[in-house]
Scaffold this motif. Sequence first.
Motif, mmCIF file in Angstrom:
data_model
loop_
_atom_site.group_PDB
_atom_site.id
_atom_site.type_symbol
_atom_site.label_atom_id
_atom_site.label_comp_id
_atom_site.label_asym_id
_atom_site.label_seq_id
_atom_site.Cartn_x
_atom_site.Cartn_y
_atom_site.Cartn_z
ATOM 1 N N ASP A 18 36.515 36.841 41.822
ATOM 2 C CA ASP A 18 37.356 37.220 42.954
ATOM 3 C C ASP A 18 36.447 37.584 44.122
ATOM 4 O OD1 ASP A 18 38.998 38.400 44.819
ATOM 5 O OD2 ASP A 18 40.207 39.490 43.343
ATOM 6 N N ASP A 70 36.025 41.176 45.081
ATOM 7 C CA ASP A 70 35.284 42.099 44.218
ATOM 8 C C ASP A 70 33.854 42.293 44.723
ATOM 9 O OD1 ASP A 70 37.379 42.557 42.561
ATOM 10 O OD2 ASP A 70 36.790 41.093 41.043
ATOM 11 N N ASP A 119 43.916 43.056 38.252
ATOM 12 C CA ASP A 119 44.118 41.721 38.809
ATOM 13 C C ASP A 119 45.068 40.923 37.924
ATOM 14 O OD1 ASP A 119 40.841 41.549 40.196
ATOM 15 O OD2 ASP A 119 42.723 42.024 41.145
ATOM 16 N N LYS A 161 40.778 49.741 46.287
ATOM 17 C CA LYS A 161 39.695 50.554 45.737
ATOM 18 C C LYS A 161 40.256 51.833 45.129
ATOM 19 C CE LYS A 161 35.969 50.635 48.302
ATOM 20 N NZ LYS A 161 35.050 51.072 49.395
#
Lengths: 160, 144
Positions: B21, B24, A89, A69
């Motif tokens: 994902d 997420d 990602d 985060k």
Amino acid sequence: MEGNLPEEIPFLRAFLHRLVVGCPTLEVDDLQQQTMDRVLQYQHRYDPARPLRPWVQSIAFRIFLDARKASLREPTTLATESVPAPPQDAVAPSVSSEDVQRLLAQLPDVQQDIMRRFYLQEHSVQEIADATQLSPGTVKSHLHRARLQLARNHQAEAWQ
Amino acid sequence: MSSAAQSLLAEAQELLDQRMDPLDHADFAERLASCPEALEEVIALRAVDKLLTAPLPTRIPRQWWLAPLASAAALLLMLNTGEPDIPPAILEPELIVQAPKPEEIVATPAVLHFTQSTESTTLSPPTTGDVLSLSITSSRTIRP
């Protein structure tokens, strides 16, 4: 508990390696250090009647989530403003086509076919169902079994 | 395995099927953090998915090879392979791209060719309605 901790480190590292796949900004060494710090800090909360590994992994997972985060929130500096930041990602750097072929070759033919269509040709579940004349539910079932099989095959030793 | 763990596993698979994902989703991640029984397996599933969705030297993302010709032209310029400038006509939206199948895309030395359906070896300005096929080879690798 402290006596058992060194034995857990290889498993912790393997777990962290799997966690950071796709997160190039996060370092396994940093996450391991933070995990061990927190494990020692909160060792009084550990119930010795329960297995140690899942407890350590839960702590590592929360540290990973916080770090992930934070990395997504990091401000862009002037020096990098003109350069697009890599996607959070993005890819594990060590992946090669041989790795993927080797992974898929471990599966039964039908699962290989469906995994190739889904991952390499980027077909949707519905497109695969149409092409293979299987129901979407069956396609999903094959996908789920194939992922589980690959995950179990590589639970401990891969991606280290 | 408990029903909560099985439920988390199934949910993770469903999200991966939709190319999302699981981590997420804050709610999913929080429930997973509270379920050590499912944690290792879900993370291993996600890692498999990440590895298989990683761009590879031999894989050109589908949106590239299915893209309109304008995108292909931009790709050609980006790879800077020394091909002639893209004729303006090629950017006409009426032109049709005949995309190659993924297995026909080979990635080694950097060469990018346009060939027309007449199999001409030189690039001549296409006209509206021409069917072009695009083959891409690239020396770009992700990382050693």
